[in-house]
Scaffold this motif. Sequence first.
Motif, PDB file in Angstrom:
ATOM      1  N   PHE A 125      61.720  -1.208  21.129  1.00 27.57           N
ATOM      2  CA  PHE A 125      60.502  -1.820  20.594  1.00 27.57           C
ATOM      3  C   PHE A 125      60.765  -3.214  20.023  1.00 27.57           C
ATOM      4  CE2 PHE A 125      58.783   2.540  20.783  1.00 27.57           C
ATOM      5  CZ  PHE A 125      57.562   2.256  21.387  1.00 27.57           C
ATOM      6  N   LEU A 126      61.953  -3.453  19.475  1.00 29.33           N
ATOM      7  CA  LEU A 126      62.315  -4.818  19.090  1.00 29.33           C
ATOM      8  C   LEU A 126      62.339  -5.706  20.328  1.00 29.33           C
ATOM      9  CD1 LEU A 126      65.266  -4.329  16.550  1.00 29.33           C
ATOM     10  CD2 LEU A 126      62.988  -5.222  16.028  1.00 29.33           C
ATOM     11  N   LYS A 127      62.930  -5.198  21.392  1.00 29.42           N
ATOM     12  CA  LYS A 127      63.005  -5.935  22.651  1.00 29.42           C
ATOM     13  C   LYS A 127      61.609  -6.263  23.182  1.00 29.42           C
ATOM     14  CE  LYS A 127      64.766  -5.274  27.388  1.00 29.42           C
ATOM     15  NZ  LYS A 127      65.510  -4.330  28.270  1.00 29.42           N
ATOM     16  N   GLU A 128      60.656  -5.395  22.929  1.00 27.66           N
ATOM     17  CA  GLU A 128      59.288  -5.614  23.391  1.00 27.66           C
ATOM     18  C   GLU A 128      58.468  -6.471  22.426  1.00 27.66           C
ATOM     19  OE1 GLU A 128      57.579  -1.826  24.362  1.00 27.66           O
ATOM     20  OE2 GLU A 128      58.929  -1.511  26.066  1.00 27.66           O
ATOM     21  N   GLY A 129      59.110  -6.949  21.348  1.00 26.39           N
ATOM     22  CA  GLY A 129      58.454  -7.901  20.460  1.00 26.39           C
ATOM     23  C   GLY A 129      57.656  -7.309  19.319  1.00 26.39           C
ATOM     24  N   TRP A 130      57.952  -6.045  18.948  1.00 27.30           N
ATOM     25  CA  TRP A 130      57.259  -5.443  17.817  1.00 27.30           C
ATOM     26  C   TRP A 130      57.819  -5.992  16.511  1.00 27.30           C
ATOM     27  CZ3 TRP A 130      55.000   0.038  17.703  1.00 27.30           C
ATOM     28  CH2 TRP A 130      54.326   0.316  18.902  1.00 27.30           C
ATOM     29  N   ASN A 131      56.954  -6.122  15.490  1.00 27.80           N
ATOM     30  CA  ASN A 131      57.437  -6.534  14.182  1.00 27.80           C
ATOM     31  C   ASN A 131      57.681  -5.311  13.294  1.00 27.80           C
ATOM     32  OD1 ASN A 131      54.940  -5.731  13.007  1.00 27.80           O
ATOM     33  ND2 ASN A 131      54.056  -7.767  13.352  1.00 27.80           N
ATOM     34  N   LEU A 132      58.238  -5.537  12.106  1.00 26.16           N
ATOM     35  CA  LEU A 132      58.596  -4.417  11.246  1.00 26.16           C
ATOM     36  C   LEU A 132      57.377  -3.663  10.734  1.00 26.16           C
ATOM     37  CD1 LEU A 132      61.638  -5.667   9.137  1.00 26.16           C
ATOM     38  CD2 LEU A 132      61.559  -4.701  11.440  1.00 26.16           C
ATOM     39  N   SER A 133      56.260  -4.360  10.541  1.00 27.24           N
ATOM     40  CA  SER A 133      55.036  -3.692  10.105  1.00 27.24           C
ATOM     41  C   SER A 133      54.539  -2.712  11.161  1.00 27.24           C
ATOM     42  CB  SER A 133      53.952  -4.734   9.807  1.00 27.24           C
ATOM     43  OG  SER A 133      52.742  -4.107   9.447  1.00 27.24           O
ATOM     44  N   GLN A 134      54.572  -3.125  12.421  1.00 25.11           N
ATOM     45  CA  GLN A 134      54.149  -2.231  13.505  1.00 25.11           C
ATOM     46  C   GLN A 134      55.068  -1.013  13.591  1.00 25.11           C
ATOM     47  OE1 GLN A 134      54.266  -5.570  16.415  1.00 25.11           O
ATOM     48  NE2 GLN A 134      52.340  -4.722  17.199  1.00 25.11           N
ATOM     49  N   LEU A 135      56.371  -1.250  13.508  1.00 21.54           N
ATOM     50  CA  LEU A 135      57.340  -0.154  13.573  1.00 21.54           C
ATOM     51  C   LEU A 135      57.181   0.787  12.387  1.00 21.54           C
ATOM     52  CD1 LEU A 135      60.386  -2.280  14.715  1.00 21.54           C
ATOM     53  CD2 LEU A 135      59.466  -0.336  15.983  1.00 21.54           C
ATOM     54  N   SER A 136      56.944   0.213  11.206  1.00 21.76           N
ATOM     55  CA  SER A 136      56.762   1.006   9.996  1.00 21.76           C
ATOM     56  C   SER A 136      55.575   1.944  10.140  1.00 21.76           C
ATOM     57  CB  SER A 136      56.568   0.062   8.805  1.00 21.76           C
ATOM     58  OG  SER A 136      56.208   0.777   7.643  1.00 21.76           O
ATOM     59  N   ASN A 137      54.462   1.425  10.613  1.00 23.08           N
ATOM     60  CA  ASN A 137      53.251   2.237  10.750  1.00 23.08           C
ATOM     61  C   ASN A 137      53.353   3.251  11.882  1.00 23.08           C
ATOM     62  OD1 ASN A 137      51.927   0.927   8.620  1.00 23.08           O
ATOM     63  ND2 ASN A 137      51.177  -0.701   9.964  1.00 23.08           N
ATOM     64  N   GLN A 138      54.048   2.879  12.949  1.00 27.79           N
ATOM     65  CA  GLN A 138      54.172   3.780  14.099  1.00 27.79           C
ATOM     66  C   GLN A 138      55.054   4.982  13.787  1.00 27.79           C
ATOM     67  OE1 GLN A 138      52.656   3.710  17.017  1.00 27.79           O
ATOM     68  NE2 GLN A 138      53.831   5.270  18.119  1.00 27.79           N
ATOM     69  N   PHE A 139      56.141   4.749  13.034  1.00 26.41           N
ATOM     70  CA  PHE A 139      57.141   5.801  12.847  1.00 26.41           C
ATOM     71  C   PHE A 139      57.236   6.324  11.419  1.00 26.41           C
ATOM     72  CE2 PHE A 139      58.496   3.362  16.601  1.00 26.41           C
ATOM     73  CZ  PHE A 139      58.492   4.394  17.529  1.00 26.41           C
ATOM     74  N   GLY A 140      56.367   5.859  10.534  1.00 24.07           N
ATOM     75  CA  GLY A 140      56.324   6.420   9.185  1.00 24.07           C
ATOM     76  C   GLY A 140      57.559   6.147   8.358  1.00 24.07           C
TER      77      GLY A 140
END
Length: 225
Positions: free
Chosen positions: A145-160
């Motif tokens: 997901f980092l490779k796909e350009g996600w930011n930490l806020s998106q990752l935080s919300n997606q994975f809790g």
Amino acid sequence: MTEQVDEYLSFSDKINDYISALMVANNIGYENYDCSYLWDFVKSKGVSMRSFPFDGVARDRISGMIVKDSLETTIGYNQNMSEKRKNFTISHEITHYLFHMTESDTIFTDTDRSLQYSYNEVLHEFQANIGASAILVPDVVFFRFLKEGWNLSQLSNQFGISESALYVRLIHTMQANFGVSYIAAKTNADAIRYKFGGKGQQAAIELGTNLEARLFRTNRFIEAL
């Protein structure tokens, strides 16, 4: 590398191999991973998970615990915490269950402090924090997901998982995998966390790409994911 960085890399590889094997066995791809898969697996082994109010002094001091007796193994967590904190605490206790519980070590009690322990303080708590982060978002998922350009806020919300936990993970990961200094790792992590609209997104994409390439050399399950 320092002893702490060596330990981070060693245990991170161990817990991520464990999770990757579970993902392959259950046909779970990076795009549909959720920590509930591993939580349910642990429950199937007879581990109960229960919330507790922890009144009085314990309300503010105890985050979670795991206790094994002759009847069952129980993970208890403080119901007063935020959802992301609960997720991290439960995953922290699961790491104790998977890697630290023995016939003589049957109780682990964790506070806000132990959920931030460094290698130099208590090794098994340092490992449990590595494990908690990996259970919530394994390397194979995080790096893609980092490779796909996600930011930490998106990752935080997606994975809790909290942004702070992901930020610390970025720093440790860069130190462990590329041998860079803490200052260099923090500078890059700062760009990803605070300057994503500028150079941060490109930094995330490049980091995810390089870290995923490493996984193809070190994770024997990645091609199946």
